[in-house]
Write an enzyme that holds these catalytic residues in place. Sequence first.
Site, short mmCIF file in Angstrom:
data_model
loop_
_atom_site.label_atom_id
_atom_site.label_comp_id
_atom_site.label_asym_id
_atom_site.label_seq_id
_atom_site.Cartn_x
_atom_site.Cartn_y
_atom_site.Cartn_z
N GLN A 1 -78.96 -68.17 18.10
CA GLN A 1 -78.14 -69.33 17.74
C GLN A 1 -78.85 -70.03 16.59
O GLN A 1 -79.83 -70.75 16.79
CB GLN A 1 -77.97 -70.25 18.93
CG GLN A 1 -77.45 -69.55 20.18
CD GLN A 1 -76.00 -69.12 20.06
OE1 GLN A 1 -75.09 -69.95 20.01
NE2 GLN A 1 -75.77 -67.81 20.01
N GLY B 1 -69.65 -76.87 23.59
CA GLY B 1 -70.22 -75.58 23.23
C GLY B 1 -70.52 -75.44 21.75
O GLY B 1 -70.22 -76.30 20.92
N HIS B 2 -71.08 -74.28 21.41
CA HIS B 2 -71.51 -74.04 20.03
C HIS B 2 -70.33 -73.96 19.07
O HIS B 2 -69.27 -73.47 19.40
CB HIS B 2 -72.41 -72.80 19.92
CG HIS B 2 -71.81 -71.53 20.45
ND1 HIS B 2 -72.55 -70.41 20.71
CD2 HIS B 2 -70.54 -71.20 20.78
CE1 HIS B 2 -71.77 -69.45 21.15
NE2 HIS B 2 -70.55 -69.90 21.19
N ASN B 3 -70.58 -74.53 17.87
CA ASN B 3 -69.62 -74.50 16.76
C ASN B 3 -68.35 -75.31 17.00
O ASN B 3 -67.37 -75.17 16.27
CB ASN B 3 -69.25 -73.06 16.38
CG ASN B 3 -70.43 -72.29 15.84
OD1 ASN B 3 -71.07 -71.54 16.57
ND2 ASN B 3 -70.75 -72.51 14.57
N SER C 1 -66.42 -72.96 19.32
CA SER C 1 -65.58 -72.77 18.14
C SER C 1 -64.24 -73.46 18.24
O SER C 1 -63.29 -73.11 17.53
CB SER C 1 -65.40 -71.28 17.84
OG SER C 1 -66.64 -70.66 17.61
#
Length: 349
Positions: free
Chosen positions: A210, A251-253, A271
């Site tokens: 990440q 969460g990520h992004n 995302s």
Amino acid sequence: MADLRFFDRAGPFSLEELARLSGAQLAQGSDPLRQISDVAALDTALESEIVFLSERKLKDALASSKAGACILAPTLADLAPVGMACLIHPDPKRAYALVAQAFYPQNAPVPWIAPTASIDPSASLGQGVRIEPGAVIGRHAVLGDRVHVGANAVIGRSVVVGDDSRIGPLVSLQCCEIGKRVVLHPGVAIGQDGYGFAPSRDGRHVKLPQMGLVIVSDDVEIGANTTIDRGATGDTVIGPHTKIDNLVQIGHNVRTGLGCGITAQVGISGSTTIGDLTLLYGQVGVADHSRIGSGVTILARSGVQGFVPDGSTYMGYPAVEMKEYLKLHKFLLRESRKMGSAKKSSESD
């Protein structure tokens, strides 16, 4: 009245001063020099205190209140009892919040660095910072002016924290940039790995590095024990003036727009993008790569997947437009009653 063991109160203020601070208009016949000592609730207010009224259904509570002044909308001004001063504002709750801030301002921290704080020599500290016992400031970290770091918080390598931000106790920051006037409540964790693995049928899942950051914009507030993962490639971005409640997972992004509101136990998968001024209520779940527009409201415990258009209100699991959900609910209720009646009829025969 607030417990003054825990809070510092300013004032008193005249009605004229409070009107100016809140943008309200003092009603005709109200004494502009009348002194107000505090804010209060309708049912506990004293003659020297000010309250607010935003809903007509509370008119009886206002009628029996002992408050000396009230902030209310123009359409509700006629509800104030005789002798109660009125401050007129189209958004009484907002005006009341500004008045309450005047009585209970967030003062700059008293500069101090605890002897038990661990600060890397390469870290840069702004003027007037306060660092509480047990805090850790990593190498090349940058703290702006008047930043307050709570006890046992960890500011990781190269993390940047903007001016006038407050980092609560036990906060963990890594791989992130924090804007100005940001408030992070106790236990917030920002910048840890996102959940990224290449699955394998033999169970030996391969971790995906990440490599992004978390960017927290100016004037954001994040509640206790909320977690925000850093991006896999690219960044996770929290838009300016966004307010996030306790126990939220982002969460990520993920990218949020301006002035979003995200309440307790919401989970937003990776995302996902969220537009400006969108509200997500308690325990909403959002699937990965969803696209939620601006001005959207997602009601509590809804499950969102895919695209939600601007200005819409969604609810249910899976989430659909509120009108459609209510229509379906009425249909199912009607059909279930028919089935119940038919069953009773057949049993009687």
